[in-house]
Scaffold this motif. Structure first.
Motif, PDB file in Angstrom:
ATOM      1  N   HIS A  10     -28.360 -20.076  32.760  1.00 62.61           N
ATOM      2  CA  HIS A  10     -26.957 -19.731  32.996  1.00 62.61           C
ATOM      3  C   HIS A  10     -26.309 -20.703  33.981  1.00 62.61           C
ATOM      4  O   HIS A  10     -25.211 -21.213  33.754  1.00 62.61           O
ATOM      5  N   GLU A  21     -23.293 -23.545  33.404  1.00 64.50           N
ATOM      6  CA  GLU A  21     -22.119 -23.595  34.263  1.00 64.50           C
ATOM      7  C   GLU A  21     -21.948 -24.978  34.897  1.00 64.50           C
ATOM      8  O   GLU A  21     -20.847 -25.486  35.024  1.00 64.50           O
ATOM      9  N   ASP A  68     -18.185 -27.382  29.877  1.00 62.38           N
ATOM     10  CA  ASP A  68     -16.826 -26.927  30.148  1.00 62.38           C
ATOM     11  C   ASP A  68     -16.790 -25.402  30.054  1.00 62.38           C
ATOM     12  O   ASP A  68     -17.519 -24.797  29.270  1.00 62.38           O
ATOM     13  N   GLU A  69     -15.907 -24.839  30.848  1.00 63.59           N
ATOM     14  CA  GLU A  69     -15.830 -23.389  30.931  1.00 63.59           C
ATOM     15  C   GLU A  69     -15.608 -22.749  29.561  1.00 63.59           C
ATOM     16  O   GLU A  69     -14.791 -23.227  28.775  1.00 63.59           O
ATOM     17  N   ARG A  70     -16.358 -21.716  29.322  1.00 65.00           N
ATOM     18  CA  ARG A  70     -16.279 -20.921  28.093  1.00 65.00           C
ATOM     19  C   ARG A  70     -16.516 -21.738  26.819  1.00 65.00           C
ATOM     20  O   ARG A  70     -16.120 -21.321  25.738  1.00 65.00           O
ATOM     21  N   SER A  71     -17.144 -22.895  26.921  1.00 65.89           N
ATOM     22  CA  SER A  71     -17.384 -23.681  25.707  1.00 65.89           C
ATOM     23  C   SER A  71     -18.753 -23.370  25.082  1.00 65.89           C
ATOM     24  O   SER A  71     -19.015 -23.700  23.946  1.00 65.89           O
ATOM     25  N   TRP A  72     -19.639 -22.732  25.834  1.00 70.52           N
ATOM     26  CA  TRP A  72     -21.008 -22.460  25.352  1.00 70.52           C
ATOM     27  C   TRP A  72     -21.012 -21.407  24.245  1.00 70.52           C
ATOM     28  O   TRP A  72     -20.430 -20.346  24.383  1.00 70.52           O
ATOM     29  N   GLN A  73     -21.695 -21.782  23.187  1.00 70.68           N
ATOM     30  CA  GLN A  73     -21.802 -20.865  22.062  1.00 70.68           C
ATOM     31  C   GLN A  73     -23.263 -20.914  21.637  1.00 70.68           C
ATOM     32  O   GLN A  73     -23.726 -21.917  21.103  1.00 70.68           O
ATOM     33  N   GLY A  96     -21.549 -26.770  22.812  1.00 73.12           N
ATOM     34  CA  GLY A  96     -20.633 -26.697  23.939  1.00 73.12           C
ATOM     35  C   GLY A  96     -19.936 -28.031  24.102  1.00 73.12           C
ATOM     36  O   GLY A  96     -20.213 -28.978  23.350  1.00 73.12           O
TER      37      GLY A  96
END
Lengths: 273, 321
Positions: free
Chosen positions: B79, B83, B87-92, B134
């Motif tokens: 995690h 971070e 980039d923020e909220r790009s992780w899938q 990401g």
């Protein structure tokens, strides 16, 4: 007879390491003609735990590569007990690339306790040398037949072990770690090697079941060392049988088949819960 | 004993990375006893494993788990790594459902099955690697991150399969691949099948290479055994974190073989840089910027010489051709 058909994995391990068991140069002398040894990886002193060269197999030119152990203490010191340094893998790769350049099939013999765990081997990048061989062997445009004749010890074995057909002698072993090593880590007690040998599933029959090898070559009664000529002729016949159809394949197909072969290895589950 | 591709040949240190809950922080500190233990309660303060400095955990987290005094890089969670890099909220995440089976019905002191269950409980992950997509400074990436807390980050069938599928995605989407390794090597409990994952994953890199897609391999503490001796050393660029232990045989195994104590710094990232085995050492605060620079280089359109015969079929990616 029953004794040999009911060997425990630990007994098989002993047989795979038997001091009189035929070694790579014995097979080269018996299954091939006109062997010319090529030495050196061109960067470091030659590594005598790996032999490589040109030879005729059934009258056709091929390249042969293998780990070489010694038969007595003196020979074993010269051969470093069949444990390569990185330059051994690099020599093997150099000669295999020669096979590729002149379009000759490659036959490799696996017989090593493993990569040599020494400082120099680390300094010269043995991890990289093993990884490089795996990748480059994948790219080679000629058929590769791998024969596990004694000990298939971990990364040191894999570095010469990527092929289109992987054959294994009945009393050879092939494992991610030696039973002794596994015992000392997981049992914290090296004397549990016998149990570890069983748990690791390292015999030829296990590997056939796990679909890691393509053929088990039966050994004469009592093991390969009891009747070497019979063993060598079985090995020779098995190599020829696997090599023939592969020689017909275009190189791109060889490449794709090699990828598919290893991609299938492994067991996992896909639980969508 | 020859080295193996399996198992941790080094001591396992776990960085106290999480659980900075208010409850823990509110715990009373027994100042009056003045013992080391009482000044450094479990979570509020963290002791640096290298210089032994007691650091306020919140500050340490803010500094990306790098000791402000000696720059020691603590091991961090998947995690935190996401971070740090993406980039923020790009992780899938992809293929999180792939789990290890127990092909050998392996049993040592405890059963493999039990050990896996414990690891799942401890990490809330199904396996020792998380894979996904990401972006980094806007550059789309396929990313794999090893989780050392899951059985020492060891590679078994499930890890191998996840890496192969990640490469499939990288090729399908034409994205560079980044793998952050942290692993003791191949997983013994899956025997020779673990060993074969070295081939399986290296071949995935071979495919990527033929597609002319870059592989950035980042080695963190520790990266050893069958992971080092396969895909991890096949990066187009190999980066390492400062002080990371990187090698094939573990230091303990080498010491047992040569019957000597290894010199200080042997098999550490700095040593590998000197011997020419890795490209660079990147501190945690610089790694994102460095990776972005590399990605800028690799993402630019390919230069085609006038005599080139159209798009490459990748036939020159290996010297084997």
């Amino acid at each position: 007879m029953e004794t040999y058909s009911n060997l425990t994995p630990w007994q098989t391990t002993q047989l795979a390491r038997h001091p009189r068991r035929p070694l790579t140069l014995d097979y080269i002398g018996n299954c091939f003609e006109d062997f010319v040894e090529l030495r050196g990886g061109r960067q470091w002193p030659d590594d005598n735990s790996v032999v490589a060269g040109l030879a005729l197999f059934h009258k056709e030119p091929v390249v042969v590569v293998g780990h070489q152990k010694g038969r007595d203490t003196k020979e074993n010191i010269f051969r470093n007990f069949g444990m390569p340094h990185p330059e051994g893998y690099r020599k093997a790769l150099r000669v295999m690339k020669l096979a590729n350049k002149f379009r000759r099939p490659i036959i490799t013999f696996i017989d090593t306790p493993g990569a040599y765990p020494g400082m120099e081997a680390e300094e010269r990048g043995q991890a990289e040398a093993i990884a490089r061989n795996i990748m480059e062997m994948t790219f080679l445009k000629v058929p590769i037949i791998v024969v596990v004749i004694g000990e298939g010890g971990s990364g040191g074995a894999v570095a010469l072990g990527v092929g289109d057909a992987v054959l294994m002698l009945e009393h050879a072993i092939y494992s991610v770690i030696s039973p002794e090593g596994c015992a000392s880590i997981l049992w914290r007690d090296p004397s549990k090697a016998e149990e570890a040998a069983l748990a690791l599933k390292l015999t030829a029959r296990d590997l056939l079941e796990l679909k890691v090898i393509d053929e088990l070559i039966e050994e004469p009664l009592g093991g390969a060392h009891r009747d070497f000529h019979a063993t060598a002729s079985r090995v020779s016949a098995a190599i020829a049988r696997h090599l023939e159809p592969l020689k017909e394949l275009p190189s791109e197909e060889l490449f794709q088949r090699r990828l598919e072969k290893y991609r299938r290895m492994g067991v996992y589950t896909e639980d969508l819960q | 004993m020859p080295p193996c591709c399996a198992g941790p040949g080094h001591s396992v240190r776990i960085a106290p990375t999480e659980d900075l809950t208010p409850k823990c922080q509110a715990e009373k500190v027994g100042w009056f006893t003045k013992t080391k233990e009482s000044i450094v309660p479990s979570n509020l303060w963290t002791k640096c494993q290298k210089c032994e400095e007691a650091i306020y955990s919140k500050d340490l987290a803010k500094a990306a788990w790098v000791c402000p005094k000696c720059s020691h890089h603590f091991r961090i969670s998947v995690h935190d790594r996401i971070e740090l890099l993406l980039d923020e909220r790009s992780w899938q995440e992809l293929n999180a459902h792939i789990k290890t089976a127990d092909p050998l019905k392996f049993h040592a002191l405890t059963s493999y099955d039990e050990r896996v269950k414990k690891a799942v409980q401890k990490t809330s992950a199904n396996e020792a690697i998380s894979t996904g997509l990401g972006t980094l400074e806007g550059f789309p990436l396929a990313v794999g991150i090893f989780n050392f807390d899951f059985m020492g980050g060891s590679m078994g069938s499930a890890v191998g399969e996840k890496i192969v599928r990640l490469v499939d995605e990288a090729i399908r989407l034409r994205r560079p691949l980044l793998i952050v390794s942290c692993s003791g090597g191949a997983r013994m409990d899956e025997g020779v099948l673990s060993l074969m994952q070295m081939v399986k994953t290296s071949q995935a890199i071979a495919r990527l290479s033929r597609e002319r897609l870059p592989f950035l391999s980042m080695l963190t503490d520790p990266t050893t055994g069958g992971v080092t001796a396969s895909f991890a050393m096949l990066g187009d660029v190999i980066l390492a974190e400062p002080g990371a232990l990187i090698g094939f045989a573990g230091p303990r195994v080498i010491e047992q073989t040569i019957k000597e104590t290894l010199p200080e710094g042997f098999q550490r990232a700095e040593f590998l840089l000197e011997t020419g085995l890795i490209d660079m050492i990147v501190s945690r605060k610089d790694c994102r910027a460095t990776l972005a620079k590399l990605l800028r280089f690799f993402s630019a359109p390919a230069h085609h010489a006038p005599h080139a015969e159209g798009p490459s079929n990748g036939s020159d990616v290996s010297t084997a051709f």
